[in-house]
Design an enzyme around this catalytic site. Structure first.
Site, short mmCIF file in Angstrom:
data_model
loop_
_atom_site.label_atom_id
_atom_site.label_comp_id
_atom_site.label_asym_id
_atom_site.label_seq_id
_atom_site.Cartn_x
_atom_site.Cartn_y
_atom_site.Cartn_z
N ASP A 269 51.36 35.63 46.55
CA ASP A 269 52.31 35.01 47.48
C ASP A 269 52.64 36.10 48.68
O ASP A 269 52.57 37.25 48.69
CB ASP A 269 53.66 35.36 46.78
CG ASP A 269 54.76 34.05 46.89
OD1 ASP A 269 54.24 33.23 47.88
OD2 ASP A 269 55.85 34.13 46.33
N GLU B 221 60.43 23.20 45.23
CA GLU B 221 61.62 24.01 44.58
C GLU B 221 62.89 23.46 44.82
O GLU B 221 63.18 23.24 46.15
CB GLU B 221 61.24 25.55 45.27
CG GLU B 221 62.85 26.23 44.44
CD GLU B 221 62.35 28.05 44.49
OE1 GLU B 221 61.53 28.34 45.07
OE2 GLU B 221 63.22 28.51 44.18
O1 KIV Z 1 58.08 33.76 44.26
C1 KIV Z 1 58.20 33.14 43.21
O2 KIV Z 1 58.30 33.31 42.21
C2 KIV Z 1 58.00 31.67 43.82
C3 KIV Z 1 58.02 30.69 42.79
C4 KIV Z 1 59.47 30.59 42.34
C5 KIV Z 1 57.31 29.29 43.04
O3 KIV Z 1 57.61 31.29 44.72
#
Ligand code: KIV
Length: 296
Positions: A99, A199
Site C-alpha cells: 500500500d 470499500e
Molecule cells: O490498508 C488496508 O488494510 C486496506 C484494505 C482495507 C483494503 O486498504
C-alpha cells in the site's frame, strides 16, 4: 479421523503455484472467489500462506493495527517497507501488494513511481495499491503502470482522505455519489489498474458497477457481488479492542487469548510456578562441583 482445517490448508498450499496476474484474471473469468487479507509481519504472512489466500496486502492499516497510530495518515514509506519486507519473507504463493502511504504518491507522477519502485525493489512486492479515483490518483496509477508496476486501485471509502469524505463512513449512498464511485472505478480501470478495491459502498451500487468493470474487484463492505473479499488481519482474528466497522466478521478473539495468556504467565511468575524443572538446563555434577570450587 477428521483433519484440522490448518492441516487441510497446509496440504493444499504445499504444492500450490504462486498466484499471478493471469491467474487472477482467470479466477474472475471462472467466477472463483478471490481471497485477500492484510498482513504486516512474518507470522501474519505465514498464516496467510498456510491458509492458502490468493492476495496479501501490506495495508497502510498497519499504521493502526501494528504501529499504534490513530489513523493511516501519519505512517511513512520507510515504516511500511519494514513491514512489507517481513511479509515477503513469510510468503511463497500469494500475490503481494504494498500500500502506498498517504503523501508518498500525490505530489507528482515521479514521486509515485519512485515510491512504487521502492516497494517492488526493496520489499519484493508484486504490485502496489493507491487510494482514490480522481484525476490525481488516476494519473499516478497510469504513471506507475507505465513504469511496469501493476497497480490496484481503491475507491469508495478511502481512509487516507477520510477527513475530506466526512469521516469513516460508507460512500456512494445517493445517486450522484454512486455515479462518482462508478466513474472513479472506470477511470482507474482505463488507467491500467489490474484490480480494484471497493470499500464501504452499498451492495446494490457495487453490483451495478461490477457489471461494467472487467478487472477483478475485491470488496470490503461492498456486498457479495465483487470478485473477492478482503479483511484486515487484526479485525478478522479479533486482535484489537472494540468491534470495528459493520463489515467486519470476526473469526477468532485472539486479543482475549493474548491477554489471558500474558496474565496467566504473570500469575505464574509472581507465584513462582514458572519456571519448572523442565524449563531449565542441566550441568554435569562434577562440572558443577568444579565451578563451585572456582567461585570459593
Ligand atoms: O490498508 C488496508 O488494510 C486496506 C484494505 C482495507 C483494503 O486498504
Amino acid at each position: 479421523m477428521s483433519s484440522h482445517p490448518s492441516q487441510i490448508a497446509a496440504a493444499a498450499t504445499s504444492d500450490r503455484l504462486p498466484v499471478t496476474l493471469p491467474r487472477l484474471t482467470e479466477m474472475k473469468r471462472l467466477g472463483e472467489a478471490i481471497v485477500m487479507v492484510t498482513a504486516y509481519d512474518f507470522p501474519s504472512a505465514r498464516a496467510a500462506e498456510a491458509a492458502g489466500v490468493d492476495l496479501v496486502l501490506v495495508g497502510d492499516s498497519g499504521a493502526m493495527t501494528v504501529l499504534g497510530y490513530p489513523s493511516t495518515v501519519p505512517v511513512e514509506t520507510d515504516e511500511l517497507l519494514v513491514l512489507a519486507k517481513a511479509v515477503r519473507r513469510g510468503l511463497r504463493t500469494p500475490f503481494l501488494v504494498g500500500d502506498l502511504p498517504f503523501g508518498s504518491y500525490e505530489v507528482s507522477n515521479e514521486q509515485a513511481v519512485r515510491t512504487a519502485l521502492r516497494f517492488v525493489k526493496e520489499a519484493g512486492c508484486d504490485a502496489v495499491k493507491l487510494e482514490g479515483g480522481g484525476a490525481t490518483s488516476t494519473a499516478r496509477a497510469r504513471a506507475v503502470v507505465n513504469a511496469g508496476i501493476p497497480v490496484m486501485g481503491h475507491v469508495g471509502l478511502t481512509p487516507q482522505t477520510a477527513t475530506a469524505l466526512g469521516g469513516y463512513r460508507a460512500q456512494g449512498r445517493d445517486a450522484a455519489a454512486a455515479a462518482r464511485v462508478a466513474a472513479e472505478a472506470l477511470a482507474l480501470q482505463e488507467a491500467g489498474c489490474f484490480s480494484l478495491v471497493f470499500e464501504a459502498i452499498p451492495s446494490d451500487v457495487a453490483a451495478e458497477i461490477m457489471a461494467r468493470v472487467e478487472i477483478p474487484v475485491i470488496g470490503i463492505g461492498a456486498g457479495p457481488a465483487t470478485d473477492g473479499q478482503v479483511l484486515v488481519f487484526h479485525d478478522l482474528l479479533g486482535i484489537r479492542e472494540g468491534l470495528g466497522a459493520r463489515f467486519v466478521k470476526r473469526y477468532a478473539n485472539l486479543q482475549d487469548d493474548m491477554v489471558a495468556g500474558v496474565a496467566a504467565y504473570a500469575d505464574d511468575v509472581r507465584s513462582r510456578r514458572y519456571p519448572e524443572p523442565q524449563h531449565g538446563y542441566a550441568i554435569d555434577a562434577a562440572e558443577l562441583q568444579a565451578f563451585r570450587q572456582h567461585l570459593t
